[in-house]
Write a protein that holds these residues in place. Structure first.
Motif, mmCIF file in Angstrom:
data_model
loop_
_atom_site.group_PDB
_atom_site.id
_atom_site.type_symbol
_atom_site.label_atom_id
_atom_site.label_comp_id
_atom_site.label_asym_id
_atom_site.label_seq_id
_atom_site.Cartn_x
_atom_site.Cartn_y
_atom_site.Cartn_z
ATOM 1 N N PRO A 1 148.510 58.919 84.251
ATOM 2 C CA PRO A 1 148.226 58.788 83.077
ATOM 3 C C PRO A 1 148.959 59.249 82.061
ATOM 4 O O PRO A 1 149.963 60.565 82.211
ATOM 5 N N GLY A 2 148.857 59.198 80.391
ATOM 6 C CA GLY A 2 149.761 59.775 79.586
ATOM 7 C C GLY A 2 151.609 59.601 78.969
ATOM 8 O O GLY A 2 151.487 58.960 79.904
ATOM 9 N N GLN A 3 151.553 60.317 78.115
ATOM 10 C CA GLN A 3 153.079 60.117 77.773
ATOM 11 C C GLN A 3 154.277 60.479 78.449
ATOM 12 O O GLN A 3 153.278 61.600 79.551
ATOM 13 N N LYS B 1 145.155 51.501 80.891
ATOM 14 C CA LYS B 1 145.575 52.770 79.853
ATOM 15 C C LYS B 1 144.027 52.877 78.905
ATOM 16 O O LYS B 1 144.325 53.624 78.524
ATOM 17 N N LEU B 2 143.569 51.481 78.695
ATOM 18 C CA LEU B 2 142.852 51.497 78.006
ATOM 19 C C LEU B 2 141.186 52.473 78.876
ATOM 20 O O LEU B 2 140.444 53.820 78.067
ATOM 21 N N GLN B 3 141.101 52.488 79.999
ATOM 22 C CA GLN B 3 139.995 53.072 80.888
ATOM 23 C C GLN B 3 140.309 54.800 80.593
ATOM 24 O O GLN B 3 139.492 55.797 79.957
ATOM 25 N N TRP B 4 141.723 54.810 80.913
ATOM 26 C CA TRP B 4 141.654 56.826 80.532
ATOM 27 C C TRP B 4 141.538 57.061 79.159
ATOM 28 O O TRP B 4 141.106 58.202 78.854
ATOM 29 N N MET C 1 155.328 54.378 82.011
ATOM 30 C CA MET C 1 156.642 53.064 82.279
ATOM 31 C C MET C 1 156.724 51.318 82.924
ATOM 32 O O MET C 1 157.243 50.933 82.844
ATOM 33 N N VAL C 2 155.320 51.618 83.588
ATOM 34 C CA VAL C 2 154.404 49.669 83.602
ATOM 35 C C VAL C 2 154.782 48.913 82.800
ATOM 36 O O VAL C 2 155.093 48.375 82.508
#
Length: 920
Positions: free
Chosen positions: A246-248, A306-309, A254-255
């Motif tokens: 996760p993260g920048q 992404k939302l969960q992270w 990328m996905v």
């Protein structure tokens, strides 16, 4: 020791112990990482820190070796010397790091290896993913996304490293299902993007025919995409990576942006490592091998991940902020506690030492006097208790004898009631107009007769005056005759009674006039508790020495905590809705003892109950006198049948009239568990009111919320929820707080009446009650409610705060009027918005407003708009068109029409007249 000194000791000890708050155990955790510069390693460290934030007091020593195995060994040895409690290590290379791991392990320091294993099994636990499985998942995904056909280039990690070897093996295994997919080239990217670009540029001519690239991490996969875009500008080539961080700059981003087609999650294991570490330190059970699970991230699930992270990061920030606030509060609390302790201890010392000497002298004298007085009182009380016990025993026996004699006397008037009553029932002229009332009287006369007979029989048994009169009978025929008496009641509830027997002729010595009471009681209980469309099994079996009769129903069953008490006299189960006198089963047991037999019960909650009686075969256990008296009395059998079955023929449940009937202006909800009384009150009151019925507290609450009646009549004793609890709940709910409630109860003591009124009931009526008195109470409460409505509506525009006595009703009116005031200018303002704002349904809002204000919601809103318009016309300098929209009317013409119908003149005339009056 004087009491003051004890008090001082306790206070001093208590305050000092308060200062010694129980602290969490502190641990020092060493974490050695081979390299910390790449995103995957940074994520691992971040997860470790997040998990450690949940364990206050734990200290982390962190070292990274920048890819140098020798440096990592030195760092690990330094942490061992500092006395860490546990070592977490992510080895750069397996062989060089093995000795230092073994050194820590042999010293008794637990070691958790994360990501890569060493060359020895001398470690406490391992946390990491299965690289073979990750490669296999990538191969299977590539086969699916290419639909089983195509060419792939594989970008491997560092030559000879265990992750590279395992992922390559797994990838080949995953592609075995797809023989038409070929790996055309394999290059080593050394886990780095720049090396990957260099290697792919060397084989750029062979990249023309490829369909996909699988790189052993996302960094190499991203570099592969850049090479493809530069050389071929071929966007449709699939690129699959590993890590999905996760993260920048991570794989998830990328996905999501389309750089990678997919990425296989390679979990860092930071969280799991800390979790395992604390299990080890706290001596809890743990697994030595902790293999982390993985999954493939592509366009179908990347946004969810992404939302969960992001949610996880947000929650972690909240936890950290709350932790800092908690520490500040702890410091403040500790300072205040010290000041309080010093103040209290000083105060206690000043008081105690001042009176300690005098108190000690006086206390010794009091103790000696008290001891003498107590000895005398104890002796007197013992003598009084002995005397009172004998008097109480004699008084109890006298009361029971009196009650038994009175029970005998009751049989004569009951018989005189019953005989003329049966004549009236058979008289067709009288029956046509009063059949229901006559049947109700007959049913309750038989109920009284059954209770009196049981009480008399029980007292006879107690005084050994009930004598057996046994004779030899076929028990199958005997039971069959009894079952015939219950068939009519069973058919009414569509209950099937099945008789099962292992023989048709079983001769048993028994007293038919006693045993029939036992069987009648068990069958009536079975019918009472068996639901409609149920089955009752009556089974007769015998052996060479005994016969067993069992009666099994499929009712609610008896709870385990009550099953041991069912044969106790006067015991009534608390969980059954149909309660009796508590004598029937106790009497049945005594009658079976007289027969030298047994009775027992088996029950499973929600599955039914089985009662079994056992009689001995033969006649040797009876005396000759008992056998000589044995004669069957068929008249008694018929009388018992009527007594035990009449109570089962309940009056049909009251049903509300046709929906097309004329709706009566006022409604009453009746809550009563006795079906006869419930239907009687329902039939009587439906002549003047809309009537709703409920037979339990829970059903009554639900009906009150749904119907919002004008008045509620409830029994005090209800199954499940009592009438007192029901009243408190309804009176504390904004939807029903305005409804008057009348409680009915057989408890007539002043204390019980006060208790009922304290539950906020409006009236308390004792059973048996006069029906006219009940009706008068109903009318009085409804009239008072009407007067209260008139008071509310006397000036609906005054302040928006009518003088309401009950706080919940006052709050409702304030909230309701406030919402209307805030939305007067909104011409689209609707009832739905008000009900949503207050939090009750549309129907409940209409009924609540009607009950409290005696007007509809729309009438109230219109009245408020016209009152506001009238105020603006008199006191403000707005035009009529402006006022029209300020009070929520859609057009001036419509406003003018409504205003005139209310005040007898148009707004312009009203404004002109008031202007002239001001000038004059």
């Amino acid at each position: 020791m004087p009491k003051s000194f004890i008090l001082l000791f306790l206070l001093t000890f208590g305050f000092s112990s308060c200062e010694k708050q129980k602290e969490n155990p502190t641990y020092t955790i060493g974490f050695s990482q081979c390299i910390g510069s790449d995103l995957w390693r940074k994520t691992m460290l971040e997860e470790i820190k997040i998990e450690l934030s949940l364990h206050p007091g734990a200290k982390l020593i962190y070292k990274e070796a920048n890819g140098n195995s020798k440096l990592q060994v030195l760092q690990a040895q330094d942490m061992i010397r500092k006395g860490i409690d546990i070592l977490i290590i992510s080895p750069n290379e397996a062989q060089p790091l093995t000795p230092v791991v073994e050194q820590a392990y042999n010293k008794g320091i637990p070691v958790i290896i994360i990501d890569r294993k060493t060359a020895s099994s001398a470690y406490t636990a391992y946390v990491g993913a299965d690289n073979f499985q990750i490669g296999k998942m990538a191969g299977e995904y590539a086969g699916e996304v290419l639909k089983g056909k195509g060419n792939i280039v594989e970008v491997l990690g560092l030559p000879g490293s265990s992750p590279t070897i395992e992922r390559q093996r797994g990838f080949i295994q995953g592609l075995k299902r797809y023989p038409d997919i070929k790996i055309t080239n394999q290059v080593y990217g050394n886990w780095l993007g720049e090396d990957t670009k260099e290697q792919l540029n060397k084989i750029k001519n062979s990249l023309i025919n490829i369909d996909a690239i699988f790189a052993h991490n996302d960094q190499m996969a991203s570099a592969s995409r850049k090479v493809i875009n530069t050389l071929l500008d071929k966007k449709q080539i699939k690129v699959i990576g590993v890590d999905a961080l996760p993260g920048q700059g991570g794989g998830l981003e990328m996905v999501s942006s389309g750089i990678l087609t997919a990425s296989v999650v390679y979990p860092t294991g930071g969280k799991e490592a800390i979790s395992t570490a604390f299990k080890i330190l706290n001596k809890e059970s743990f697994s030595k091998e902790n293999i982390l699970q993985s999954l493939v991230i592509d366009s179908t699930n990347v946004e969810l991940m992404k939302l969960q992270w992001n949610k996880f990061i947000s929650q972690q920030k909240d936890i950290e902020r709350q932790g800092s606030l908690l520490e500040e509060q702890k410091v403040l609390f500790k300072n205040q506690q010290i000041i309080l302790n010093v103040t209290v201890i000083a105060l206690v010392l000043s008081v105690v030492f001042g009176g300690l000497a005098l108190y000690a002298l006086l206390e010794n004298r009091k103790i000696n006097k008290n001891l003498e007085t107590n000895n005398i009182e104890i002796l007197n009380q013992r003598n009084q208790l002995i005397e009172m016990s004998s008097k109480a025993e004699a008084a109890t026996e006298a009361k029971l004898n009196f009650f038994t004699n009175m029970s005998h006397e009751f049989r004569t008037p009951l018989t005189l009631i019953l005989s003329p009553l049966e004549d009236l029932i058979q008289n067709e002229k009288i029956k046509a107009g009063a059949e229901n009332n006559l049947n109700l009287i007959q049913k309750n006369v038989y109920r009284l007769l059954r209770l009196i007979n049981q009480l008399i029989d029980y007292r006879k048994i107690e005084h050994d005056k009930m004598l057996l009169s046994v004779s030899q009978n076929n028990i199958v025929s005997f039971v069959t005759d009894i079952l015939e008496s219950f068939q009519h009641s069973a058919k009414k509830k569509n209950i099937e009674i099945r008789l099962l027997t292992d023989a048709q002729n079983i001769k048993v010595w028994l007293d038919v006039n006693m045993l029939d009471k036992v069987i009648f009681n068990l069958l009536s209980n079975a019918l009472k508790f068996t639901p409609a469309n149920g089955v009752i099994y009556v089974e007769i079996t015998h052996t060479s020495t005994s016969v067993t009769l069992s009666i099994k129903d499929n009712g609610p069953g008896i709870p385990a905590e009550e099953i041991d008490h069912v044969f106790e006299h006067f015991y009534q189960a608390q969980t059954n809705t149909a309660k009796g006198s508590g004598l029937g089963l106790s009497l049945s047991k005594e009658l079976m003892i007289l027969h030298h037999g047994n009775i027992n019960v088996e029950s499973t909650k929600s599955q039914g109950t089985k009662f079994s009686i056992q009689l001995q075969l033969g006649e040797d256990h009876f005396t000759e006198q008992e056998k000589l008296r044995g004669k069957a009395n068929k008249d008694l059998l018929y009388e018992d049948a009527k007594i035990y079955t009449t109570g089962l023929n309940d009056i049909p449940e009251y049903t509300n009239p046709d929906l097309l009937r004329t709706i009566k202006p006022q409604s009453i909800l009746i809550i009563e568990d006795n079906a006869d009384l419930l239907n009687y009150l329902g039939n009587k009151l439906e002549q003047d009111y809309e009537v709703f019925l409920a037979n339990t507290g829970e059903n009554g609450i639900a009906s009150a919320y749904e119907q919002v009646p004008d008045l509620i009549i409830s029994d005090l004793i209800l199954p499940g929820l009592s009438g007192r609890s029901l009243t408190e709940k309804l009176k504390s709910d904004i939807r029903t707080s305005h409804i008057p409630i009348i409680l009915l109860s057989a408890h007539g003591s002043l204390e019980q009446q006060i208790n009922g009124m304290e539950s906020m009931a409006d009236a308390y009526i004792i059973k048996p009650f006069n029906y006219d008195y009940l009706v008068a109470t109903v009318k009085s409460l409804l009239k008072n409610r009407y007067l209260l409505k008139s008071h509310y509506m006397s000036d609906i525009s005054s302040s928006g705060k009518p003088p309401i006595s009950k706080s919940l009703d006052k709050k409702f009116i304030n909230d309701f009027s406030g919402i209307v005031e805030q939305n007067l200018s909104n011409e689209n303002f609707s009832v739905d918005e008000i009900s949503k704002e207050i939090g009750i349904s549309r129907v409940q809002l209409y009924r609540k407003v009607k009950a409290l204000l005696d007007c509809s919601v729309t009438d109230y809103i219109m009245s408020r708009r016209l009152k506001k318009a009238k105020y603006l016309l008199i006191n403000e300098r707005y035009s009529i068109a402006e006022i029209t929209y300020m009070v929520g009317f859609s057009s001036p013409n419509y406003f003018s029409t409504v205003f005139k119908s209310k005040y007898g003149m148009r707004p312009s005339e009203f404004k002109k007249n008031n202007s002239q009056s001001k000038q004059s």
